[in-house]
Design an enzyme around this catalytic site. Structure first.
Site, PDB file in Angstrom:
ATOM      1  N   PRO A  17       0.867  -0.935  -0.001  1.00  0.00           N
ATOM      2  CA  PRO A  17      -0.013   0.040  -0.110  1.00  0.00           C
ATOM      3  C   PRO A  17       0.817   1.455   0.013  1.00  0.00           C
ATOM      4  CG  PRO A  17       0.062  -0.915   2.169  1.00  0.00           C
ATOM      5  CD  PRO A  17       0.889  -1.685   1.406  1.00  0.00           C
ATOM      6  N   SER A 266       7.303   4.954   9.989  1.00  0.00           N
ATOM      7  CA  SER A 266       7.144   3.706   8.945  1.00  0.00           C
ATOM      8  C   SER A 266       5.861   3.166   9.143  1.00  0.00           C
ATOM      9  CB  SER A 266       7.994   2.609   9.833  1.00  0.00           C
ATOM     10  OG  SER A 266       7.350   1.925  10.741  1.00  0.00           O
ATOM     11  N   LYS A 267       5.909   2.004   8.089  1.00  0.00           N
ATOM     12  CA  LYS A 267       4.365   1.645   7.669  1.00  0.00           C
ATOM     13  C   LYS A 267       3.754   0.856   8.915  1.00  0.00           C
ATOM     14  CE  LYS A 267       5.057   1.063   2.595  1.00  0.00           C
ATOM     15  NZ  LYS A 267       4.764   0.392   1.518  1.00  0.00           N
ATOM     16  N   ARG A 268       4.743   0.363   9.870  1.00  0.00           N
ATOM     17  CA  ARG A 268       4.226  -0.244  11.209  1.00  0.00           C
ATOM     18  C   ARG A 268       3.794   0.731  12.095  1.00  0.00           C
ATOM     19  NH1 ARG A 268       9.027  -2.166  11.500  1.00  0.00           N
ATOM     20  NH2 ARG A 268       9.418  -1.784   9.423  1.00  0.00           N
TER      21      ARG A 268
END
Ligand code: GLU
Length: 510
Positions: A17, A266-268
């Protein structure tokens, strides 16, 4: 700026994504194009087949669409410079790789993955890092160390090879970055011989990116800071391919930092810290894990865009609210800062509140209708509008409309214990029964007339308002909440209001 037509591209790789940082890159490209009457192009960089994630390209397109960042050229849109998906341009790149070999800017390398791994491990054992480049290449298995004949034989025998860029030794490559100013990299100190073309017949990011930027007549490369170290290689590729005259200008955008101010967002982070980092909800096709999206969390695209625009750019004034058109008018890369900008999830909510309040009651009611329908609530347009008008001020998200108004549609089944304890006295039931009797006599069930009759009644009885208002509110809405009591009565209707008071009298037992 020169007379060259401004053409910029957003060039994501469909490896998952799109992160909100990626959306900001798209936004700044889009604004820059608009500002200069240029073209905003979408190019999908999908040459790394091992990292391809199904659904990611559609996700990118839908995200841009939701944000109103519509490219004028791209996959599915068309344009004079297509195709715009690199996997469909395979035939384009080989010729340039060959050209680089012929001119001595690149070479064939036959080293196997195992051989390279072994070199890497050996270097690690000596606390060093292996780098395929200026210092090591002459000793490795490539067309620089082998004879022409050996190379020809290997290729004819179908041996796997890659094509590597031959980094010139000890040169200071200097380039002017619009945001960072002049940036210099020394080739011997920091640059290795990157693979340009792989044995699967596909180019790597570096070659495909530069070739396509050239062929698509891109004038400005605006991208994230993580690509800054690639700039000298790209600059050298323009030189090597003889395209220096039309080399685009570069602008590397600052990082978006975590809310604590340190480290890249970050993505997390989103799932860990409880806010979305993606524009739309994303379901991982492998694990089925769902990550939150701004759209599904109820943010308006305008709020999301406004918030992103101010991450790394500022207008130089105190103004904080901008429509896309306003942004396109005043955006400039010169006002983008070099240092990372801290993302503040509270500020994102604050922007949403602003755009929520800017919407008319009619618009919000339209957004509220599907929520009501989903809950099986039947309401008239008139009532929905009236309810929204009453509670709008208390909300910043469409989802809160229901939280703030459910009692208008569903009678309370429970009563807030604290309020009962504090406000429901021994004679409350009796008094409320008299209120019911008085309500029955009210002819025009409108807030004003109910209030008038009620006040006259209270004066006559000489009852304190506080004693009655709180239990009455409790009976109608189940707690100590909501707007003006008489407005609530009006919107509930006479029959329903009376019914609710009678139910409370029956149910509340002290
Ligand atoms: N494909 C690269 C990415 O995924 C593009 C970088 C660039 O804009 O040059 O970000």
């Amino acid at each position: 700026m020169t007379d060259r037509k401004v053409r910029v591209r957003f060039a994501p790789s469909p490896t998952g994504p799109l992160h909100m940082g990626g959306v900001r890159t798209a936004l700044f490209n889009y604004l820059f194009a608009k500002k200069h009457g240029g073209d905003f192009v979408l190019r999908i960089e999908d040459t790394d087949q091992t990292r391809y994630v199904p659904g990611a390209e559609d996700y990118i397109v839908e995200s841009l669409n939701w944000c109103g960042l519509n490219p004028v050229e791209g996959p599915g849109i068309g344009g004079d410079f297509g195709p715009y998906r690199q996997s469909e341009r395979k035939a384009v790149y080989k010729k340039y790789a060959d050209q680089l070999i012929e001119s001595g800017w690149a070479y064939y390398a036959f080293d196997t993955t195992e051989e390279i791994d072994a070199l890497r491990k050996a270097a690690e054992a000596n606390k060093e890092t292996f780098s395929y480049g200026i210092a090591t290449r002459e000793k490795l298995n490539n067309s620089l160390s082998l004879s022409e004949e050996e190379v020809r034989q290997k290729i004819e025998a179908g041996e796997n090879y890659v094509i590597r860029f031959k980094m010139p030794a000890d040169e200071d490559v200097t380039e002017d970055d619009i945001i960072r100013g002049s940036v210099t990299f020394n080739t011997s100190k920091s640059l290795d011989d990157k693979v340009l073309f792989k044995s699967d017949g596909l180019p790597t990011y570096h070659l495909a990116n530069v070739v396509d930027d050239h062929l698509m007549e891109i004038s400005h490369v605006i991208r994230g800071e993580e690509w800054l170290p690639s700039m000298p290689l790209h600059v050298l590729l323009y030189r090597a391919l003889g395209w220096e005259d039309t080399k685009p200008r570069f602008a590397h955008l600052p990082l978006i930092l975590k809310p604590v101010g340190k480290g890249k967002l970050s993505k997390r982070d989103g799932d860990k810290l409880g806010f979305p980092v993606f524009p739309l909800e994303w379901t991982d096709p492998k694990t089925g894990d769902v990550s939150k999206g701004y759209r599904e969390e109820g943010y308006f695209a305008e709020a999301f865009i406004n918030m992103l625009a101010l991450l790394g750019w500022n207008p130089g004034t105190e103004q904080e609210f901008f429509s896309m058109d306003e942004l396109s008018d005043i955006f400039s890369l010169e006002r983008v800062v070099k240092s990372g900008s801290r993302f503040d999830p509270e500020k994102a909510k604050w922007f949403n509140r602003h755009y929520f309040q800017e919407k008319s009651v009619e618009e919000l009611a339209e957004l509220f209708k599907p929520v009501l329908a989903e809950k099986g609530i039947e309401s008239t347009d008139e009532k929905t509008l009236a309810v929204v008008a009453e509670i709008k001020e208390r909300c910043e998200f469409v989802s809160e409309l229901w939280e703030q108004s459910s009692y208008f549609f569903v009678a309370p089944t429970e009563y807030d214990a604290k309020t009962v304890k504090k406000r429901w006295k021994e004679d409350t039931s009796e008094k409320l029964s008299e209120i019911v009797a008085m309500f029955v006599t009210v002819e025009t069930w409108k807030a004003d007339s109910i209030k008038e009759t009620f006040s006259a009644f209270m004066n006559e009885k000489e009852w304190g308002f506080g004693m009655i208002m709180n239990p009455l509110r409790l009976s109608l809405v189940g707690g100590n909440l909501g707007p003006d009591l008489f407005v609530i009565c009006e919107l509930l209707g006479k029959e329903e209001s009376i019914k609710r008071i009678n139910t409370a009298i029956e149910k509340i037992d002290i």
